[in-house]
Each structure stands twice: as C-alpha cells, then as structure tokens.
Design a protein around this motif. Structure first.
Motif, PDB file in Angstrom:
ATOM      1  N   LEU A   9      16.644   2.716 -13.427  1.00 61.22           N
ATOM      2  CA  LEU A   9      15.272   2.474 -12.968  1.00 61.22           C
ATOM      3  C   LEU A   9      15.137   1.068 -12.377  1.00 61.22           C
ATOM      4  O   LEU A   9      14.511   0.855 -11.346  1.00 61.22           O
ATOM      5  N   GLY A  10      15.769   0.102 -13.048  1.00 61.18           N
ATOM      6  CA  GLY A  10      15.703  -1.275 -12.529  1.00 61.18           C
ATOM      7  C   GLY A  10      16.379  -1.392 -11.183  1.00 61.18           C
ATOM      8  O   GLY A  10      15.911  -2.097 -10.290  1.00 61.18           O
ATOM      9  N   HIS A  11      17.494  -0.692 -11.021  1.00 60.90           N
ATOM     10  CA  HIS A  11      18.204  -0.722  -9.726  1.00 60.90           C
ATOM     11  C   HIS A  11      17.347  -0.133  -8.610  1.00 60.90           C
ATOM     12  O   HIS A  11      17.290  -0.669  -7.505  1.00 60.90           O
ATOM     13  N   ASN A  12      16.642   0.971  -8.906  1.00 58.85           N
ATOM     14  CA  ASN A  12      15.776   1.588  -7.907  1.00 58.85           C
ATOM     15  C   ASN A  12      14.633   0.657  -7.516  1.00 58.85           C
ATOM     16  O   ASN A  12      14.244   0.570  -6.353  1.00 58.85           O
ATOM     17  N   ASN A  13      14.081  -0.041  -8.521  1.00 59.83           N
ATOM     18  CA  ASN A  13      12.979  -0.976  -8.241  1.00 59.83           C
ATOM     19  C   ASN A  13      13.453  -2.131  -7.365  1.00 59.83           C
ATOM     20  O   ASN A  13      12.761  -2.580  -6.455  1.00 59.83           O
ATOM     21  N   ASP A  14      14.667  -2.620  -7.645  1.00 63.69           N
ATOM     22  CA  ASP A  14      15.208  -3.714  -6.831  1.00 63.69           C
ATOM     23  C   ASP A  14      15.431  -3.273  -5.392  1.00 63.69           C
ATOM     24  O   ASP A  14      15.148  -4.006  -4.450  1.00 63.69           O
ATOM     25  N   SER A  15      15.939  -2.053  -5.207  1.00 64.21           N
ATOM     26  CA  SER A  15      16.158  -1.539  -3.857  1.00 64.21           C
ATOM     27  C   SER A  15      14.852  -1.391  -3.102  1.00 64.21           C
ATOM     28  O   SER A  15      14.740  -1.722  -1.924  1.00 64.21           O
ATOM     29  N   THR A  24      12.091  -3.057  -3.661  1.00 58.47           N
ATOM     30  CA  THR A  24      11.571  -4.392  -3.362  1.00 58.47           C
ATOM     31  C   THR A  24      12.283  -4.991  -2.152  1.00 58.47           C
ATOM     32  O   THR A  24      11.663  -5.599  -1.282  1.00 58.47           O
ATOM     33  N   SER A  25      13.594  -4.812  -2.089  1.00 52.65           N
ATOM     34  CA  SER A  25      14.361  -5.341  -0.966  1.00 52.65           C
ATOM     35  C   SER A  25      13.937  -4.703   0.340  1.00 52.65           C
ATOM     36  O   SER A  25      13.778  -5.379   1.365  1.00 52.65           O
ATOM     37  N   ARG A  26      13.743  -3.373   0.317  1.00 55.25           N
ATOM     38  CA  ARG A  26      13.304  -2.696   1.539  1.00 55.25           C
ATOM     39  C   ARG A  26      11.915  -3.159   1.953  1.00 55.25           C
ATOM     40  O   ARG A  26      11.631  -3.325   3.142  1.00 55.25           O
ATOM     41  N   THR A  27      11.024  -3.377   0.977  1.00 54.45           N
ATOM     42  CA  THR A  27       9.666  -3.840   1.280  1.00 54.45           C
ATOM     43  C   THR A  27       9.679  -5.221   1.905  1.00 54.45           C
ATOM     44  O   THR A  27       8.991  -5.483   2.894  1.00 54.45           O
ATOM     45  N   VAL A  28      10.494  -6.108   1.318  1.00 55.83           N
ATOM     46  CA  VAL A  28      10.600  -7.469   1.855  1.00 55.83           C
ATOM     47  C   VAL A  28      11.190  -7.439   3.266  1.00 55.83           C
ATOM     48  O   VAL A  28      10.718  -8.121   4.174  1.00 55.83           O
ATOM     49  N   GLY A  29      12.234  -6.617   3.453  1.00 52.94           N
ATOM     50  CA  GLY A  29      12.847  -6.512   4.770  1.00 52.94           C
ATOM     51  C   GLY A  29      11.884  -5.985   5.816  1.00 52.94           C
ATOM     52  O   GLY A  29      11.838  -6.479   6.943  1.00 52.94           O
ATOM     53  N   LEU A  30      11.101  -4.971   5.431  1.00 56.18           N
ATOM     54  CA  LEU A  30      10.112  -4.411   6.353  1.00 56.18           C
ATOM     55  C   LEU A  30       9.037  -5.434   6.688  1.00 56.18           C
ATOM     56  O   LEU A  30       8.620  -5.572   7.845  1.00 56.18           O
ATOM     57  N   ALA A  31       8.599  -6.186   5.664  1.00 61.62           N
ATOM     58  CA  ALA A  31       7.563  -7.209   5.897  1.00 61.62           C
ATOM     59  C   ALA A  31       8.074  -8.286   6.849  1.00 61.62           C
ATOM     60  O   ALA A  31       7.359  -8.733   7.752  1.00 61.62           O
ATOM     61  N   LEU A  32       9.341  -8.706   6.651  1.00 59.82           N
ATOM     62  CA  LEU A  32       9.912  -9.721   7.537  1.00 59.82           C
ATOM     63  C   LEU A  32      10.053  -9.201   8.966  1.00 59.82           C
ATOM     64  O   LEU A  32       9.805  -9.936   9.925  1.00 59.82           O
ATOM     65  N   ALA A  33      10.429  -7.926   9.098  1.00 61.60           N
ATOM     66  CA  ALA A  33      10.559  -7.334  10.423  1.00 61.60           C
ATOM     67  C   ALA A  33       9.211  -7.279  11.131  1.00 61.60           C
ATOM     68  O   ALA A  33       9.107  -7.557  12.331  1.00 61.60           O
ATOM     69  N   VAL A  34       8.153  -6.922  10.379  1.00 58.70           N
ATOM     70  CA  VAL A  34       6.812  -6.869  10.954  1.00 58.70           C
ATOM     71  C   VAL A  34       6.358  -8.259  11.372  1.00 58.70           C
ATOM     72  O   VAL A  34       5.801  -8.461  12.467  1.00 58.70           O
ATOM     73  N   LEU A  35       6.606  -9.261  10.514  1.00 60.40           N
ATOM     74  CA  LEU A  35       6.216 -10.636  10.845  1.00 60.40           C
ATOM     75  C   LEU A  35       6.957 -11.130  12.086  1.00 60.40           C
ATOM     76  O   LEU A  35       6.367 -11.785  12.946  1.00 60.40           O
ATOM     77  N   LEU A  36       8.239 -10.800  12.173  1.00 59.67           N
ATOM     78  CA  LEU A  36       9.016 -11.214  13.340  1.00 59.67           C
ATOM     79  C   LEU A  36       8.490 -10.552  14.609  1.00 59.67           C
ATOM     80  O   LEU A  36       8.362 -11.194  15.661  1.00 59.67           O
ATOM     81  N   ALA A  37       8.148  -9.261  14.513  1.00 63.38           N
ATOM     82  CA  ALA A  37       7.611  -8.547  15.674  1.00 63.38           C
ATOM     83  C   ALA A  37       6.280  -9.137  16.114  1.00 63.38           C
ATOM     84  O   ALA A  37       6.022  -9.315  17.311  1.00 63.38           O
ATOM     85  N   VAL A  38       5.422  -9.459  15.135  1.00 66.61           N
ATOM     86  CA  VAL A  38       4.121 -10.067  15.447  1.00 66.61           C
ATOM     87  C   VAL A  38       4.318 -11.433  16.091  1.00 66.61           C
ATOM     88  O   VAL A  38       3.655 -11.792  17.079  1.00 66.61           O
ATOM     89  N   TYR A  39       5.257 -12.207  15.536  1.00 65.36           N
ATOM     90  CA  TYR A  39       5.542 -13.541  16.079  1.00 65.36           C
ATOM     91  C   TYR A  39       6.021 -13.457  17.525  1.00 65.36           C
ATOM     92  O   TYR A  39       5.564 -14.199  18.401  1.00 65.36           O
ATOM     93  N   LEU A  40       6.943 -12.529  17.793  1.00 64.27           N
ATOM     94  CA  LEU A  40       7.459 -12.368  19.147  1.00 64.27           C
ATOM     95  C   LEU A  40       6.370 -11.891  20.105  1.00 64.27           C
ATOM     96  O   LEU A  40       6.317 -12.321  21.261  1.00 64.27           O
ATOM     97  N   LEU A  41       5.482 -11.018  19.612  1.00 64.96           N
ATOM     98  CA  LEU A  41       4.388 -10.538  20.452  1.00 64.96           C
ATOM     99  C   LEU A  41       3.432 -11.673  20.795  1.00 64.96           C
ATOM    100  O   LEU A  41       2.996 -11.813  21.949  1.00 64.96           O
TER     101      LEU A  41
END
Length: 322
Positions: free
Chosen positions: A8-14, A16-33
């Motif tokens: 369960l802890g491993h799934n939660n970490d995965s 969280t990592s995907r959420t952080v990665g998606l958030a960073l990708a969105v921020l980068l896209a907004v910044y570039l726009l």
C-alpha cells in the motif's frame, strides 16, 4: 499484514510521484505559454506616431528642439516599449527573441549617428568651438555596448545619456545652449545616414547571393539563411528611426531646405522610408528567389532603402551647392 502495508505504501508513493510529475508538466506548459504570449507582445514594433516628448505649456520651442526631442523620444521608446530593451536579456522570453533585438539595434545606430552629429557639428558654431558639455556626456553613453546586462547594464548607461540629453534640451530652450541649423551640418549627417542605408541595402540584397569583383578576383557573397530575418528587422528599425529624424529635420531645417530647393528631395526620402514600415503579413521573413513563387522580403526592403538612399545623395548634393 506487514507485506500488505508495504504494498500500500509503495502504491501511495507511485501515485504521489505521478501527481508531482503531472503538476510540474502543467506548470512548465503554462510557463512556456506565458513566455510565448509575452514574446509575441514584446515583438510588436512601435507605430509611426511622433516620439518627441510633448512640450509643456511654459516651454518655448526653438530651432533644434524638435531634433533633440526626437532623439530623446527614440531612445526613450527603446527603453519603455513593451518588454523594455531586450537586446541584453538573458532570461526568457527575451533571450529567445532575435527580431526585436535586431530592430532595436537598427534604431540605436540612428540615435548614435544623430547624437554624434549634434555633438560634433550641430551644437557648435565652427570646428574650433567648444563642444556642449551635456552632449559630450550623452553621446558616448548611447554608444555603450548594447549586449551588457550588468556592471553596468546597457539600460543604465542609456538612461544616463537620456538625463544628459534632457539637460541639453532644457538649456537649449532657455537660451543657454546652441543649435546651428546650417546646410553643412545637415549635409554631413545626411552623408553618414546615406552610408548606413547603402550598407543595409547591400546586406539585404545578399539574401539571394551576390557576385563581387575585387582586385583579388571574383567572390560570391550571400547572407547566411539564419541571419536573413535579423538583417531585415535591423533595416526596418533603422528606417523607422530615420523617418522620425527626417521629420524633425524637416521642421528645424525648414529655412535651409527651402533656400536650397531641397524640400522635395527630403519628402521623397520620407515617402520611401514610410514604405518600409508596411505590415509584414507573413509569419516569417521569406527568402524566395528573384523570379520564384515565394516573395523575397529582403529584396523588397532593399529596393525601398536604395531609392531612399538615391534621394539622400541628391539632397546632400543640393545642400553642398552654394
């Protein structure tokens, strides 16, 4: 139980990592726009409206006021337009732009030429006269490196030059400084400007390649493909600034131009320079062959500058005649 908790802890970490990665990708896209939108907005060229500061109600304009105020307005526009001065930017979106810095450099060259002419000739009664102290401060600061971003930055030096030019304008309009609107002074500056236009015209024409014959033999010269748009916008900025300066000269040197029957030549120059400021509807500067399907914007610009240069040569000849 222990294995279940680890899974369960491993799934939660995965997750969280995907959420952080998606958030960073969105921020980068907004910044570039945002950078893309700002870059487009900063790349818009100023119009042909007068740039000279409007005199106050208690200000009396004298001969030379319009020219000096126009030089001030050109440099002020470079510093205060959307995005400010971008030629020395090291951060996005300014660092990604190349057309606007080239346009700025074209304007800057014209400011430097006129400020030098004012310091050397127009503010002095003869060659042995003492130069104006404020113009002696302003002119070298306008010639400061346009790529310096700190210690000192280009903008700080240019603002220092503007302050010195402001002092000259105030002294000129209160009778404490001089401006001599003579035919020889104007002819000298016209000669410098004509040389600038001739060089730009040749660089623009080299977009399709040009055979050059020298004593060493025959050489083929062509503007590199990646530099074509830079030369085009430098020429466009130079023509924009020169048009404003010609309008100022038309006002301050009106008596000289009428006496030399040179007003028509000056107006011809301004018509050709106005043609260089037509809107560019293509998203890129096209470089088609001379008789090809696509347009060649560099050759069109070179044509206008060549005709303006021919009129400037005529104007100088008229001014130099007794």
């Amino acid at each position: 139980m222990r294995f279940g908790r680890n899974k369960l802890g491993h799934n939660n970490d995965s997750l969280t990592s995907r959420t952080v990665g998606l958030a960073l990708a969105v921020l980068l896209a907004v910044y570039l726009l945002v950078c893309l939108i700002l870059g487009w907005y900063w790349s818009r060229e100023p119009g042909l409206e007068p740039v000279a500061p409007t005199p106050g109600p208690d200000t009396t304009l004298v001969v030379g006021s319009t020219t000096a105020r126009t030089v001030h307005g050109l440099m002020y526009t470079l510093l205060q337009k959307p995005g400010g001065f971008t030629g020395n930017d090291i951060f996005p979106p300014g660092v990604w732009l190349d057309n606007m810095p080239s346009w700025e450099f074209g304007v800057l060259v014209q400011v430097r030429d006129m400020s030098r002419a004012m310091r050397r000739d127009m503010a002095r009664s003869q060659s042995q006269s003492q130069e104006d102290p404020d113009l002696a401060l302003a002119e070298p600061r306008f010639n400061f490196d346009n790529n310096s971003w700190m210690f000192p930055g280009s903008e700080s030096e240019y603002r220092s030059g503007l302050r010195a030019l402001n002092r000259y304008i105030r002294r000129l309009e209160t009778g404490e400084a001089n401006f001599y609107a003579r035919a020889d002074n104007l002819a000298s500056w016209i000669g410098d400007s004509s040389t600038r236009l001739g060089s730009l015209s040749q660089r623009l024409s080299s977009s399709v390649g040009q055979a050059e014959v020298t004593e060493e033999g025959r050489h083929y010269r062509k503007t590199p493909w990646l530099e074509i748009d830079d030369v085009f916008f430098e020429a466009r900025g130079s023509a924009w600034a020169l048009l404003h300066l010609m309008r100022a000269v038309e006002h301050d040197y009106a008596d000289v131009l009428e006496r030399k029957n040179a007003m028509t030549s000056l107006q011809q120059i301004m018509r050709e320079l106005e043609a260089t400021q037509q809107p560019l509807y293509s998203p890129v500067v096209l470089n088609g062959s001379g008789m090809g399907i696509l347009a060649n914007h560099s050759l069109v610009m070179a044509n206008y500058l060549s005709r303006a240069n021919a009129a400037m040569i005529d104007l100088r000849r008229l001014l130099e005649q007794g």
